[in-house]
Scaffold this motif. Structure first.
Motif, PDB file in Angstrom:
ATOM      1  N   ASN A 115      -7.187  -5.531   3.304  1.00 13.23           N
ATOM      2  CA  ASN A 115      -6.024  -5.867   2.473  1.00 13.23           C
ATOM      3  C   ASN A 115      -6.338  -5.608   1.002  1.00 13.23           C
ATOM      4  O   ASN A 115      -5.558  -4.969   0.286  1.00 13.23           O
ATOM      5  N   LEU A 174      -9.311  -1.696  13.175  1.00 18.09           N
ATOM      6  CA  LEU A 174      -8.425  -1.245  12.102  1.00 18.09           C
ATOM      7  C   LEU A 174      -7.408  -0.227  12.608  1.00 18.09           C
ATOM      8  O   LEU A 174      -6.256  -0.215  12.158  1.00 18.09           O
ATOM      9  N   HIS A 217      -2.277   2.712  15.415  1.00 19.61           N
ATOM     10  CA  HIS A 217      -2.715   3.957  16.042  1.00 19.61           C
ATOM     11  C   HIS A 217      -3.120   3.791  17.501  1.00 19.61           C
ATOM     12  O   HIS A 217      -3.470   4.774  18.151  1.00 19.61           O
ATOM     13  N   ALA A 252       0.152  -4.825  10.423  1.00 15.97           N
ATOM     14  CA  ALA A 252      -1.216  -5.335  10.489  1.00 15.97           C
ATOM     15  C   ALA A 252      -1.229  -6.861  10.500  1.00 15.97           C
ATOM     16  O   ALA A 252      -1.948  -7.487  11.293  1.00 15.97           O
ATOM     17  N   THR A 285       0.826  -1.211   0.000  1.00 16.91           N
ATOM     18  CA  THR A 285       0.000   0.000   0.000  1.00 16.91           C
ATOM     19  C   THR A 285       0.864   1.265   0.000  1.00 16.91           C
ATOM     20  O   THR A 285       0.488   2.281   0.589  1.00 16.91           O
ATOM     21  N   PHE A 333      -4.521  -0.926   4.773  1.00 14.14           N
ATOM     22  CA  PHE A 333      -3.491  -1.094   5.788  1.00 14.14           C
ATOM     23  C   PHE A 333      -2.387  -0.068   5.556  1.00 14.14           C
ATOM     24  O   PHE A 333      -1.738  -0.064   4.510  1.00 14.14           O
ATOM     25  N   GLU A 334      -2.182   0.788   6.535  1.00  8.04           N
ATOM     26  CA  GLU A 334      -1.150   1.812   6.413  1.00  8.04           C
ATOM     27  C   GLU A 334       0.249   1.207   6.553  1.00  8.04           C
ATOM     28  O   GLU A 334       1.210   1.691   5.951  1.00  8.04           O
ATOM     29  N   ARG A 335       0.353   0.162   7.351  1.00  5.79           N
ATOM     30  CA  ARG A 335       1.614  -0.563   7.549  1.00  5.79           C
ATOM     31  C   ARG A 335       1.283  -2.050   7.457  1.00  5.79           C
ATOM     32  O   ARG A 335       1.033  -2.711   8.463  1.00  5.79           O
ATOM     33  N   ASN A 363      -3.424  -0.758  12.299  1.00  2.36           N
ATOM     34  CA  ASN A 363      -2.629   0.257  11.623  1.00  2.36           C
ATOM     35  C   ASN A 363      -1.664   0.982  12.554  1.00  2.36           C
ATOM     36  O   ASN A 363      -1.007   1.945  12.132  1.00  2.36           O
TER      37      ASN A 363
END
Length: 400
Positions: free
Chosen positions: A374, A341, A347, A385, A21, A379-381, A345
């Protein structure tokens, strides 16, 4: 290639490749083509008594860092609303502190923040119409003092007390007459809160929306917009096309936002028939889904800013199936998916929620969120994840 282990409802598992991503970038200028607010959640301390009925013990560092991340992607924050677990774990004292702290962060980041105004600090289940007005005004004045934009949320107290549509007109007229800054009205459907049955004086949206429009038209200089959360795209378009000039429609439809936000600019997106002569040809956004999809939402609006409707669809359309899973019935438990989520991610340090709401969804339900996130590049990372999801599976005695 890295993989994800996915769990089916019958207990069987399978593997899927982890999607890269890395293509999304933060905007270098303010977003122009749409106003978009992410309705943010709250993060509790991991060590807190996060069980039903206990006061919220908020991890302010993580909660406010989440809002700073939203601002960094060019979106605004909608705070202290149902995504933040109003009426589902966030008590009155925590709500007031959240509004104060969130407004301060908005000033520091140069971001736009709107916050929920309700009557939920009143413990009594049943109060009079006059008491509903007073309760609304107390929260409205506090919100204005903090410098945040008010969102006049649907009130359970009003739904119980109102005997006719005229009671709704009376309450909103009295409250809006004392607003010192234009407010957003919030129409929350029964999928999100069954106690709001018959809001605006009717069970059918056609009759109720006529009352809503009358309220807006009678107070047009005090209403900035309306957020509709009925999960019915046709009703939103119908109301949107009849709004007075200058009053925005903020979609709260987490099932159909791709077409509603795209509007006439994205004719290939699925959406109800539109009147091409209507002044408003798209909705802006105030969505819990955008708290779970902030980088993706930002990238999609950046594509609209560039006039690239095809890229907007390519980016945002795959997220709608994910959002429908997060907001699946019973819809009011969608907050669990948003927090899940956020944890995947990075956070928040743990998958914990105030009121014990992290237990409101099953492992197969969460696995489907993982699969769709997915696919939608949410997914930022991705590696983090996958690591966190697999650790959760192992904690529950499953191979990952």
């Amino acid at each position: 290639m890295a993989h994800l282990t996915l769990l089916a409802g019958d207990g069987t598992s399978r593997r899927a490749d982890l999607v890269d991503t890395s293509g999304f970038e933060r905007p270098t200028a303010p977003l122009r083509s749409r106003i978009a607010y992410a309705a943010a959640h709250v993060v509790p301390h991991t060590h807190a008594d996060n069980t039903p009925g206990q006061p919220a013990d908020i991890d302010w560092d993580a909660t406010l860092a989440f809002r700073r991340n939203v601002y960094s992607w060019g979106l605004g924050v909608a705070d202290a609303m149902d995504t933040a677990q109003r009426n589902m774990g966030l008590d009155a004292a925590a709500t007031r502190e959240l509004i104060t702290r969130s407004a301060q962060v908005a000033r520091e980041e140069g971001g736009s923040v709107v916050v929920g105004v309700n009557t939920d600090h009143i413990a009594d289940e049943r109060i009079s119409i006059d008491q509903v007005i007073d309760a609304y005004l107390e929260q409205l004045h506090f919100t204005e003092e903090q410098g945040a934009g008010p969102v006049l949320m649907a009130s359970r107290h009003l739904a119980r007390a109102a005997e006719s549509a005229e009671d709704y007109r009376r309450v909103y007229r009295a409250v809006l007459s004392q607003a010192t800054t234009p407010v957003v009205l919030h129409w929350l459907g029964t999928a999100f809160d069954p106690q709001l049955q018959g809001y605006f004086g009717a069970d059918d949206w056609q009759t109720a929306s006529a009352v809503l429009r009358e309220i807006i038209e009678d107070n047009v200089d005090r209403v900035a917009g309306v957020k509709m959360s009925l999960l019915d795209a046709a009703s939103e378009v119908s109301v949107r096309e009849r709004l007075p000039e200058g009053v925005r429609m903020f979609t709260g439809d987490d099932f159909n936002y791709v077409g509603l936000i795209g509007g006439a600019d994205v004719p290939d997106a699925p959406q109800p028939p539109r009147d091409p002569s209507a002044a408003q040809q798209h909705s802006d956004a105030l969505l819990g889904a955008f708290a779970a999809l902030t980088p993706v939402a930002s990238a999609a609006i950046q594509a609209l800013d560039a006039g690239d409707a095809a890229r907007y669809l390519d980016i945002l359309a795959p997220t709608e199936e994910l959002s429908r899973q997060v907001f699946a019935a019973p819809t009011f438990y969608y907050k669990t998916g948003v927090a899940f989520l956020a944890w995947l991610n990075g956070h928040q340090p743990a998958f914990q929620m105030v009121g014990g709401l992290h237990s409101a969804r099953s492992l197969p339900h969460l696995s489907r969120i993982v699969e769709l996130a997915n696919d939608a590049k949410a997914f930022e990372r991705p590696e983090l994840a996958a690591e966190r999801w697999h650790a959760m599976l192992r904690l529950n005695g499953l191979d990952a």
